[in-house]
Design a protein around this motif. Structure first.
Motif, PDB file in Angstrom:
ATOM      1  N   THR A   1      32.270  52.650  45.153  1.00 31.76           N
ATOM      2  CA  THR A   1      33.456  52.064  44.522  1.00 31.76           C
ATOM      3  C   THR A   1      34.535  51.796  45.565  1.00 31.76           C
TER       4      THR A   1
ATOM      5  N   ARG B   1      38.396  51.342  46.558  1.00 31.22           N
ATOM      6  CA  ARG B   1      39.652  51.882  46.052  1.00 31.22           C
ATOM      7  C   ARG B   1      40.865  51.039  46.444  1.00 31.22           C
TER       8      ARG B   1
ATOM      9  N   GLU C   1      44.123  39.056  39.987  1.00 33.04           N
ATOM     10  CA  GLU C   1      44.114  39.692  38.669  1.00 33.04           C
ATOM     11  C   GLU C   1      42.823  40.458  38.435  1.00 33.04           C
ATOM     12  N   HIS C   2      41.730  39.963  38.982  1.00 39.91           N
ATOM     13  CA  HIS C   2      40.457  40.652  38.839  1.00 39.91           C
ATOM     14  C   HIS C   2      40.514  42.041  39.477  1.00 39.91           C
ATOM     15  N   LEU C   3      41.351  42.176  40.513  1.00 39.32           N
ATOM     16  CA  LEU C   3      41.450  43.432  41.245  1.00 39.32           C
ATOM     17  C   LEU C   3      42.707  44.214  40.877  1.00 39.32           C
ATOM     18  N   ARG C   4      43.267  43.942  39.742  1.00 40.04           N
ATOM     19  CA  ARG C   4      44.544  44.568  39.383  1.00 40.04           C
ATOM     20  C   ARG C   4      44.432  46.072  39.199  1.00 40.04           C
ATOM     21  N   ASN C   5      43.217  46.610  39.059  1.00 42.59           N
ATOM     22  CA  ASN C   5      43.067  48.051  38.871  1.00 42.59           C
ATOM     23  C   ASN C   5      42.983  48.826  40.181  1.00 42.59           C
ATOM     24  N   VAL C   6      43.051  48.116  41.316  1.00 40.23           N
ATOM     25  CA  VAL C   6      43.107  48.782  42.618  1.00 40.23           C
ATOM     26  C   VAL C   6      44.328  48.258  43.371  1.00 40.23           C
TER      27      VAL C   6
ATOM     28  N   ASP D   1      50.751  44.939  46.153  1.00 42.74           N
ATOM     29  CA  ASP D   1      51.472  46.207  46.271  1.00 42.74           C
ATOM     30  C   ASP D   1      52.168  46.373  47.616  1.00 42.74           C
TER      31      ASP D   1
ATOM     32  N   VAL E   1      34.794  47.869  41.763  1.00 42.82           N
ATOM     33  CA  VAL E   1      36.012  48.642  41.528  1.00 42.82           C
ATOM     34  C   VAL E   1      35.894  49.404  40.213  1.00 42.82           C
TER      35      VAL E   1
END
Length: 207
Positions: A2, A4, A100-105, A131, A207
């Motif tokens: 995964t 991060r 947006e696809h990677l908004r959880n990292v 970020d 992810v």
């Protein structure tokens, strides 16, 4: 494994410099946007300045204006001002979707640049999807120096081995592999010629 965190290059990856005065001059466009090396046609006396341009805004302006002047561009000073203005930068069609696809990292933009590109992201309402901005002229180091990648990972709070770097230059952006990041390459073609390659790459990142 995964992932991060995701690191992205700016020019040729998320955005592209697209200006009518350059699109008709392919050699000049390549010289201005090449991520590493000496620009074709550059006065040899400016070589050191060119290699250090992304560390100092004044040097950046000086060498670019000289290159534009030597290329017989009318009013090189005015054109330079346009080239560092957000209006001259276009996002790739899938830039928003990829981020947006990677908004959880956490996401960082890691760029060799001598001016504040945050304004470009703000213009296209993308600032909230990044970020951290790790910019060479603010950090005093340029890709492929490992330090810029470790700095980005430290700011995101991740081990470099858990991060992926996405960029258009194996030499510059691929330097992230030296600190343990994985690397994905995209082609810095005109935005109209690359509708979904960035999103395709983002979808390969677990992810």
């Amino acid at each position: 494994m995964t992932t991060r965190a995701a690191l992205f290059d700016f020019s040729g990856t998320l955005f592209r410099l697209e200006h009518p005065d350059l699109e008709s001059n392919g050699d000049l466009m390549r010289a201005l946007t090449a991520p590493v090396g000496i620009a074709d046609g550059l006065d040899p006396a400016l070589a050191d300045g060119w290699l250090q341009r992304d560390l100092d805004p004044e040097v950046h302006r000086w060498v670019h204006v000289k290159l534009l002047t030597d290329s017989l561009v009318p009013d090189a000073e005015a054109l330079y001002d346009q080239l560092v203005h957000p209006d001259s930068w276009q996002p790739y069609p899938d830039t928003r979707a990829a981020l947006e696809h990677l908004r959880n990292v956490p996401v960082a933009v890691v760029s060799n640049i001598a001016w504040d590109i945050r304004a470009v992201f703000e213009k296209y309402d993308l600032l909230h999807l990044v970020d951290e901005f790790v910019l060479s002229y603010e950090e005093g180091v340029i890709k492929p120096d490992p330090k810029i990648f470790t700095t980005a990972c430290e700011r995101l709070g991740v081990d470099p081995r858990d991060a992926v770097m996405v960029g258009d230059s194996e030499e510059a952006d691929g330097g992230a592999e030296a600190v343990g990041c994985s690397f994905r390459l995209v082609n810095p073609v005109p935005t109209s010629d690359r509708p979904d390659a960035l999103l395709d790459v983002a979808r390969t990142i677990p992810v």
